[in-house]
Write a protein that holds these residues in place. Structure first.
Motif, PDB file in Angstrom:
ATOM      1  N   LYS A 164     -64.448  55.917  48.043  1.00  0.00           N
ATOM      2  CA  LYS A 164     -65.638  56.696  47.668  1.00  0.00           C
ATOM      3  C   LYS A 164     -66.952  55.930  47.993  1.00  0.00           C
ATOM      4  O   LYS A 164     -67.235  54.925  47.487  1.00  0.00           O
ATOM      5  CB  LYS A 164     -65.606  57.465  46.537  1.00  0.00           C
ATOM      6  CG  LYS A 164     -65.009  57.438  45.235  1.00  0.00           C
ATOM      7  CD  LYS A 164     -64.454  57.765  44.395  1.00  0.00           C
ATOM      8  CE  LYS A 164     -64.069  56.939  42.610  1.00  0.00           C
ATOM      9  NZ  LYS A 164     -64.257  58.206  41.916  1.00  0.00           N
ATOM     10  N   PRO A 165     -67.743  56.684  48.247  1.00  0.00           N
ATOM     11  CA  PRO A 165     -69.612  56.031  48.318  1.00  0.00           C
ATOM     12  C   PRO A 165     -70.534  55.937  46.845  1.00  0.00           C
ATOM     13  O   PRO A 165     -71.317  54.847  46.164  1.00  0.00           O
ATOM     14  CB  PRO A 165     -70.529  56.669  48.880  1.00  0.00           C
ATOM     15  CG  PRO A 165     -69.898  58.314  49.090  1.00  0.00           C
ATOM     16  CD  PRO A 165     -68.157  57.995  48.669  1.00  0.00           C
ATOM     17  N   MET A 166     -69.656  56.102  46.543  1.00  0.00           N
ATOM     18  CA  MET A 166     -69.752  56.860  44.498  1.00  0.00           C
ATOM     19  C   MET A 166     -68.942  56.408  43.526  1.00  0.00           C
ATOM     20  O   MET A 166     -67.572  57.174  43.589  1.00  0.00           O
ATOM     21  CB  MET A 166     -71.476  57.843  44.039  1.00  0.00           C
ATOM     22  CG  MET A 166     -71.582  57.997  42.814  1.00  0.00           C
ATOM     23  SD  MET A 166     -72.653  58.916  42.986  1.00  0.00           S
ATOM     24  CE  MET A 166     -73.683  59.079  41.123  1.00  0.00           C
ATOM     25  N   VAL A 173     -61.995  50.552  41.407  1.00  0.00           N
ATOM     26  CA  VAL A 173     -62.242  50.908  42.684  1.00  0.00           C
ATOM     27  C   VAL A 173     -61.335  49.899  43.548  1.00  0.00           C
ATOM     28  O   VAL A 173     -61.443  48.851  42.910  1.00  0.00           O
ATOM     29  CB  VAL A 173     -63.704  49.907  42.407  1.00  0.00           C
ATOM     30  CG1 VAL A 173     -64.591  49.329  44.222  1.00  0.00           C
ATOM     31  CG2 VAL A 173     -65.254  50.557  41.564  1.00  0.00           C
ATOM     32  N   ARG A 174     -60.787  51.055  44.357  1.00  0.00           N
ATOM     33  CA  ARG A 174     -59.631  50.004  45.472  1.00  0.00           C
ATOM     34  C   ARG A 174     -60.908  50.032  47.076  1.00  0.00           C
ATOM     35  O   ARG A 174     -61.962  50.980  47.046  1.00  0.00           O
ATOM     36  CB  ARG A 174     -59.058  51.347  45.705  1.00  0.00           C
ATOM     37  CG  ARG A 174     -58.150  51.043  44.105  1.00  0.00           C
ATOM     38  CD  ARG A 174     -57.003  52.361  44.468  1.00  0.00           C
ATOM     39  NE  ARG A 174     -55.799  52.462  43.412  1.00  0.00           N
ATOM     40  CZ  ARG A 174     -56.411  54.045  42.842  1.00  0.00           C
ATOM     41  NH1 ARG A 174     -57.325  54.282  43.058  1.00  0.00           N
ATOM     42  NH2 ARG A 174     -55.665  53.735  42.281  1.00  0.00           N
ATOM     43  N   PHE A 175     -60.432  48.639  47.028  1.00  0.00           N
ATOM     44  CA  PHE A 175     -60.925  48.713  48.620  1.00  0.00           C
ATOM     45  C   PHE A 175     -60.215  47.835  49.753  1.00  0.00           C
ATOM     46  O   PHE A 175     -59.238  47.077  49.481  1.00  0.00           O
ATOM     47  CB  PHE A 175     -62.586  47.594  47.856  1.00  0.00           C
ATOM     48  CG  PHE A 175     -62.740  46.872  47.962  1.00  0.00           C
ATOM     49  CD1 PHE A 175     -62.466  45.551  48.673  1.00  0.00           C
ATOM     50  CD2 PHE A 175     -62.143  46.616  46.396  1.00  0.00           C
ATOM     51  CE1 PHE A 175     -62.337  44.815  47.168  1.00  0.00           C
ATOM     52  CE2 PHE A 175     -62.557  45.077  45.306  1.00  0.00           C
ATOM     53  CZ  PHE A 175     -61.856  44.726  46.603  1.00  0.00           C
ATOM     54  N   GLN A 631     -67.699  65.055  47.964  1.00  0.00           N
ATOM     55  CA  GLN A 631     -68.734  63.933  48.070  1.00  0.00           C
ATOM     56  C   GLN A 631     -68.499  63.247  49.480  1.00  0.00           C
ATOM     57  O   GLN A 631     -69.590  63.552  49.828  1.00  0.00           O
ATOM     58  CB  GLN A 631     -67.495  61.946  47.397  1.00  0.00           C
ATOM     59  CG  GLN A 631     -68.415  62.251  45.815  1.00  0.00           C
ATOM     60  CD  GLN A 631     -67.679  60.921  45.213  1.00  0.00           C
ATOM     61  OE1 GLN A 631     -67.054  60.101  46.192  1.00  0.00           O
ATOM     62  NE2 GLN A 631     -67.791  60.952  44.295  1.00  0.00           N
ATOM     63  N   TYR A 632     -67.520  63.880  50.150  1.00  0.00           N
ATOM     64  CA  TYR A 632     -67.789  64.131  51.396  1.00  0.00           C
ATOM     65  C   TYR A 632     -69.261  64.510  52.100  1.00  0.00           C
ATOM     66  O   TYR A 632     -69.522  64.448  52.977  1.00  0.00           O
ATOM     67  CB  TYR A 632     -66.878  64.302  52.599  1.00  0.00           C
ATOM     68  CG  TYR A 632     -66.979  64.345  53.828  1.00  0.00           C
ATOM     69  CD1 TYR A 632     -66.271  63.412  54.383  1.00  0.00           C
ATOM     70  CD2 TYR A 632     -66.943  65.547  54.938  1.00  0.00           C
ATOM     71  CE1 TYR A 632     -66.185  62.889  55.761  1.00  0.00           C
ATOM     72  CE2 TYR A 632     -66.352  65.835  55.866  1.00  0.00           C
ATOM     73  CZ  TYR A 632     -66.565  63.951  56.602  1.00  0.00           C
ATOM     74  OH  TYR A 632     -66.312  64.180  58.084  1.00  0.00           O
TER      75      TYR A 632
END
Length: 662
Positions: A164-166, A173-175, A631-632
């Protein structure tokens, strides 16, 4: 006095006789009427010594304009001189005076040959040149060529994907970090990953991390008390690096969440402004109370950031539309006439309104509000050429102009909402010789792209052409929707032309692509190269067999993705290099690799678990990414689009052409 007068008369007579004698001496010897042949007295045409000489090319070199570390470079050399039965050609890559890589091959005439070498992985930055030298078996150097090339340290494209962006404190935080080569092959080696704070301090690092299936998947846990601001994730692989930013902001869970929903853009011709207001407790239950709606005009100089610029309270002075408290039960739909908003705020074209909903909960005696920003636009139509505003045409060759029909906000024109018989694009073609074919009315297709294709007249006097396009909606000319493209004739000293076209509109990996080559005069063969990411992917020769048009097909491979161009050329009898280029994009998905996704929303009958089922080829790995719908809508998704891949890998590349003449 008499003697002096007689002397003057005698001198005058002598002078007259002398002039008559001189005139007789300068008179043509053919004064009796016999004239010589006319060509003896015409001015002679002094011809150049090379006027009737056939200029022959000795060699042709086609190579890259850009090199990268670990890149396999191929330089194609063709010997055109049949007297050089065996030529030893050496190719070297220099960084200033240091030789970085080299290779050598023995060539025979009329056969294009690739001389391949690999750039070292640790090649440093500098000024690079490619040096080509040709020698005969007796050691004589018959040609040499040196060309500057660009060295690009970036050999990989790295994509970083977040969930997610925020984020807020106490969140995980997963990336993912996905490094790929320019041909979309996976990178199976080590990477360095860093999590960087808002003050450029490194919070966490992973060094020499081995990729799994071509990517790495990591996570980082935020503490309860952290600095708010913009964070970055940095990934390094070889000499390439990429960064992804995300926002970490203060978040306080409220007892009541209010949401105002409207379209982001509203047409001024719409009769009403429609919206929805919802309010829920943290348990998901709707709030029962009172709602007040306030509409204000946003100042054009202010930015809509509630955390920075505080939105005025409903009772603040100023122009506004205020709708007093009304009963509210979790959700309320509101309708505001456009005439009422225009009467209060004036012309709303290219302006923005802030809608603020205030919810009062009598049970907890609390008041909560939320706002939404909406822009207004006026219906406008525009057209533009997809290719350049100015072009080049070739006599007796086809010419295609693509015109896109757009709305005022640059979105696609919805042709299905209009009568196709009365909505069209009128195109007029004019030439400087006065030849002006009749205008053509094209109906607008569903993709809103009008294609105007025709054959250029074969006239040597034609040097200039203009194409004018006009849009008609319901048989009415749109004043703001007209455009003109101007083109000049391709300059060729020998009046020789070549054109390469394709009938495959959407090239796709693992499929075939059909090309057609046209030449204006006789030639024995045409050479072509397919180049992608500064690499010569494929090379072949077309035997024309006395024809002026030939059709051939090429298999589209992954090395051509995401874009490539085909270069076709031949050597004219005068020694002129006649060439043409056609650019095309390649769809990176393959027909042979199919992935089906099924969503099961009732996995455990609670409605809180969603099951995703992916069906694909064996030994394939599927990665999922999801985000909240709210959020999208506000910030955009975390999806990895095909356009993102093309923007990362697409680099405009040129090709070196060297043609040596005697």
């Amino acid at each position: 006095m008499l003697k002096y007068l007689l002397l003057c008369i005698s001198l005058r007579i002598v002078s007259i006789n002398s002039n008559q004698i001189n005139r007789l001496r300068r008179q043509s010897p053919f004064a009796d009427g016999i004239q010589p042949s006319l060509h003896r007295y015409e001015p002679r045409r002094i011809l150049s010594t090379n006027a009737h000489r056939k200029l022959e090319s000795n060699y042709m070199i086609v190579g890259p304009k850009l090199v990268r570390p670990s890149d396999i470079v191929s330089v194609w050399v063709t010997i055109l001189n049949d007297q050089w039965t065996s030529t030893n050609v050496a190719v070297s890559l220099f960084n200033q005076n240091d030789e970085i890589a080299s290779n050598e091959e023995r060539l025979i005439p009329q056969i294009p040959t690739a001389i391949i070498f690999q750039v070292p992985q640790n090649a440093p930055n500098g000024s690079y040149t490619i040096y080509v030298r040709g020698t005969l078996p007796d050691g004589d150097v018959v040609f040499y060529n040196e060309t500057n090339v660009i060295f690009h340290a970036k050999s990989l494209s790295i994509f970083i994907q977040l969930e997610k962006p925020m984020y807020r404190h106490d969140q995980l935080v997963r990336f993912r970090c996905i490094p790929v080569y320019s041909d979309l092959r996976g990178y199976f080696s080590t990477v360095n990953v860093y999590v960087i704070g808002p003050m450029n301090n490194i919070l966490r690092r992973w060094l020499n991390l081995q990729t799994t299936w071509g990517y790495v998947e990591l996570e980082y846990k935020f503490a309860s008390f952290i600095a708010f601001g913009t964070y970055k994730i940095r990934c390094e692989a070889q000499q390439s690096a990429a960064e992804k930013t995300f926002l970490v902001d203060f978040f306080l869970q409220k007892k009541i969440e209010v949401n105002v929903s409207l379209p982001f853009f509203i047409n001024m011709e719409s009769p009403t402004i429609n919206g929805i207001v919802t309010a829920n407790y943290t348990t998901g239950r709707g709030v029962q109370g009172l709602m007040r709606l306030t509409v204000r005009l946003k100042n054009m100089d202010d930015s809509f950031e509630p955390a920075v610029n505080i939105i005025p309270v409903p009772d603040a002075p100023g122009p506004k539309l205020d709708y007093d408290y009304k009963p509210f039960d979790g959700r309320a739909d509101f309708i505001i006439p456009m005439s009422e908003a225009s009467q209060e705020f004036g012309d709303l074209t290219n302006r923005e309104l802030i809608f603020t909903a205030t919810i009062y909960d009598p049970i907890w005696n609390e008041t909560t509000n939320s706002s939404f920003l909406t822009s207004f636009y006026k219906t406008e139509y525009r057209i533009k050429f997809l290719n350049r505003q100015s072009g080049v045409f070739k006599p007796a060759m086809s010419y295609t102009a693509n015109i896109a029909v757009l709305n005022g906000d640059q979105s696609r024109f919805q042709a299905a909402n209009f009568d196709r018989n009365t909505t069209y694009v009128r195109i007029q073609t004019n030439f400087d010789t006065g030849l002006s074919p009749a205008s053509i009315d094209y109906p607008i297709p569903d993709d809103s792209i009008v294609r105007h294709e025709f054959i250029i007249p074969n006239q040597n006097q034609t040097m200039y052409m203009s194409i004018r396009a006009e849009l008609f909606v319901n048989n009415e000319f749109i004043q703001t929707a007209f455009i003109e493209q101007r083109s000049v004739r391709y300059r060729s000293p020998s009046q020789s032309y070549i054109q390469i076209t394709t009938s495959t509109l959407e090239p796709r990996i693992d499929n075939y692509m059909i090309f057609t080559v046209n030449v204006s005069r006789y030639c024995e063969q045409v050479h072509y190269h397919i180049i992608s990411a500064s690499r010569i992917v494929y090379t072949d020769t077309i035997q024309m067999r006395g024809l002026r048009q030939q059709t051939f097909y090429v298999a589209v491979t992954r090395r051509m993705a995401p874009s490539a161009h085909i270069l076709a050329y031949f050597i004219d009898v005068t020694g002129e290099l006649v060439a043409d280029v056609n650019h095309f994009h390649v769809i990176i998905t393959s027909d042979t690799v199919v992935l089906n996704l099924t969503i099961n929303q009732r996995k455990d009958l609670t409605g809180e678990t969603v099951e995703l089922l992916a069906y694909g080829p064996a030994q394939a790995r599927v990665a999922f990414a999801g985000t909240e719908y709210a959020q999208y809508q506000l910030y955009g998704g975390n999806d990895l689009l095909e356009m993102d891949v093309c923007n990362q890998n697409f680099i405009i590349l040129t090709t070196i052409l060297r043609n040596n003449r005697d």
